[in-house]
Design an enzyme around this catalytic site. Sequence first.
Site, mmCIF file in Angstrom:
data_model
loop_
_atom_site.group_PDB
_atom_site.id
_atom_site.type_symbol
_atom_site.label_atom_id
_atom_site.label_comp_id
_atom_site.label_asym_id
_atom_site.label_seq_id
_atom_site.Cartn_x
_atom_site.Cartn_y
_atom_site.Cartn_z
ATOM 1 N N LYS A 167 1.007 -1.065 0.062
ATOM 2 C CA LYS A 167 0.202 -0.310 -0.263
ATOM 3 C C LYS A 167 0.629 1.190 0.065
ATOM 4 O O LYS A 167 1.653 1.284 0.675
ATOM 5 C CB LYS A 167 -0.771 -0.083 1.500
ATOM 6 N N SER A 204 -10.079 1.739 2.256
ATOM 7 C CA SER A 204 -9.175 2.591 2.001
ATOM 8 C C SER A 204 -8.303 2.058 0.942
ATOM 9 O O SER A 204 -7.802 2.262 -0.274
ATOM 10 C CB SER A 204 -8.197 3.595 2.174
ATOM 11 N N SER A 256 -9.831 -0.680 7.568
ATOM 12 C CA SER A 256 -9.951 -0.743 5.748
ATOM 13 C C SER A 256 -8.716 -2.140 5.421
ATOM 14 O O SER A 256 -8.527 -1.537 4.086
ATOM 15 C CB SER A 256 -8.392 0.467 5.410
HETATM 16 N N1 GLN Z 1 -13.241 4.003 6.746
HETATM 17 C C1 GLN Z 1 -12.967 4.541 7.163
HETATM 18 C C2 GLN Z 1 -12.017 5.990 7.233
HETATM 19 O O1 GLN Z 1 -12.451 6.936 6.142
HETATM 20 C C3 GLN Z 1 -11.729 3.333 7.954
HETATM 21 C C4 GLN Z 1 -10.111 3.673 7.015
HETATM 22 C C5 GLN Z 1 -9.286 3.205 7.497
HETATM 23 O O2 GLN Z 1 -9.567 1.849 7.940
HETATM 24 N N2 GLN Z 1 -7.818 3.490 7.404
HETATM 25 O O3 GLN Z 1 -11.302 6.377 8.140
#
Ligand code: GLN
Length: 489
Positions: free
Chosen positions: A79, A154, A178
Amino acid sequence: MSELVKLGLKEAAEKVKAREVSSVELTQACLDRVQARNGDINAFVTVCSDKALEMAEASDQRVKEGKSRLIEGVPLGIKDLFCTEGVLTTASSHILDGFVPAYESTVTANLWKAGGVLLGKLNHDQFGMGTANENTHYGPVRNPWAMDYTPGGSSGGSVAAVADYQCMATTSTDTGGSSRQPAFMTGTVGIKPTYGRCSRWGVISYASSLDSPSVNARTVEDAALMLRAMAGFDPKDSTSADIEMDAFDEDLADLDVKGLKIGLPTEYIEVEGLDPRIKQTVLSTAKRFEEAGAEIIDVKFPLIEYAVPCYYIIAPAEAASNLARYDGMRYGLRVEGENLVDTYKKTRSAGFKLETKRRIMIGNYVLSSGYYDAYYLKAQKVRALIARDFQNALDKVDVILAPTAPTPPFKVGALTDPVQLYLQDIFTIPNSLAGLPAVAVPSGTVEEGGTTLPVGIQFIGKLFKEKDLLKVAYAHEQMTQFKPLELKG
Ligand code: GLN
């Protein structure tokens, strides 16, 4: 298309070590696959062809010398939040344009020490902020199951790359879901380990008290092996846990489901807006385990409805502070203004996407004097209560079974209201707030207007008990009839 791309992480490493296939062959097969597919899927923002082949040659050399390592010679996707020395690292943002780190994150360094090969860097919602992989400078990632669908976020690139057989395993990060929600959306496995299990050193920060370097792969065993290769104590991260490491991928089949205590939180499955098919998926999983001799126990989570608001105060507060460093002075994008303050304004206005700016605004608001007590402090108290509920539940059961996401996968562009997107995280956020590990596993498929889409469930475990959790996830994998996406294209 070479069939080699279908190998799992464990299988591939075994074949390289046994000299049945070389790392160079394996790496070339993945590079070819990425080249053929990236135009459509958009999982990779950087492909490291030369570096990957160099690392693969070094791996083949080690094998020849009898110095094979744990995941010898296997190509991995990273990532783009993990700093990789000498390789462009952008956090999928415009503000980090041209940023080439002079150092390697601990997690990726561990992977290379274990014999892994860096295939390339993966697209995601910038800084980890998002649920549909649309908040990225590089354009949305597509779901290999159906191109008009999102792979979630994400870590959309991390799951799309493994689901589409572009590499054997990937790193992701999980701050509030995420690694798990995208795994759910693509029929793959996502492990969010205990906070502190994997070092955050060299991982670009989003919300430091929540960020957990995580894993995606096609099977539980592969995800467990990847976790083993990347985890461990790191003195460079003050929140890294100095705790004994398990060989997460070993003896996974060695679990007696008879007598296993599984918590089923009524409040989770009674949440408003939970799609009946997802509820059914959870209930069928419970039934399968019950038939195999497990005990299903009702556990209480009265605060579930406060988890999303609590997270969307704490995470933006930490993000506002962490993202203050991007001022155009030292690295990344700079848009010259009339004076220093104007340069800051112009750089930050051009460098962040709308959703990122929204979070910075919310974060600064909840931290400002006058609102700090009403929002930030209150959210911290709620966080402590949520952690207490988990503690109480996990005193009574071995693991908790829960939905991963409230609805089946959705289309790119389908959710435009930020609150709708935030509510997608309702089931992944609570244990993130408590620092607890969880693993998302596919369970089956649903039909949506003629399209077959995967769905799944998650298991939440005790602090640092990833191994026990993975055994349950493995048992689930054996019980379901889930068929991964076939190699296409
Ligand atoms: N969807 C959540 C956010 O936007 C979690 C994202 C994540 O775990 N990086 O914060």
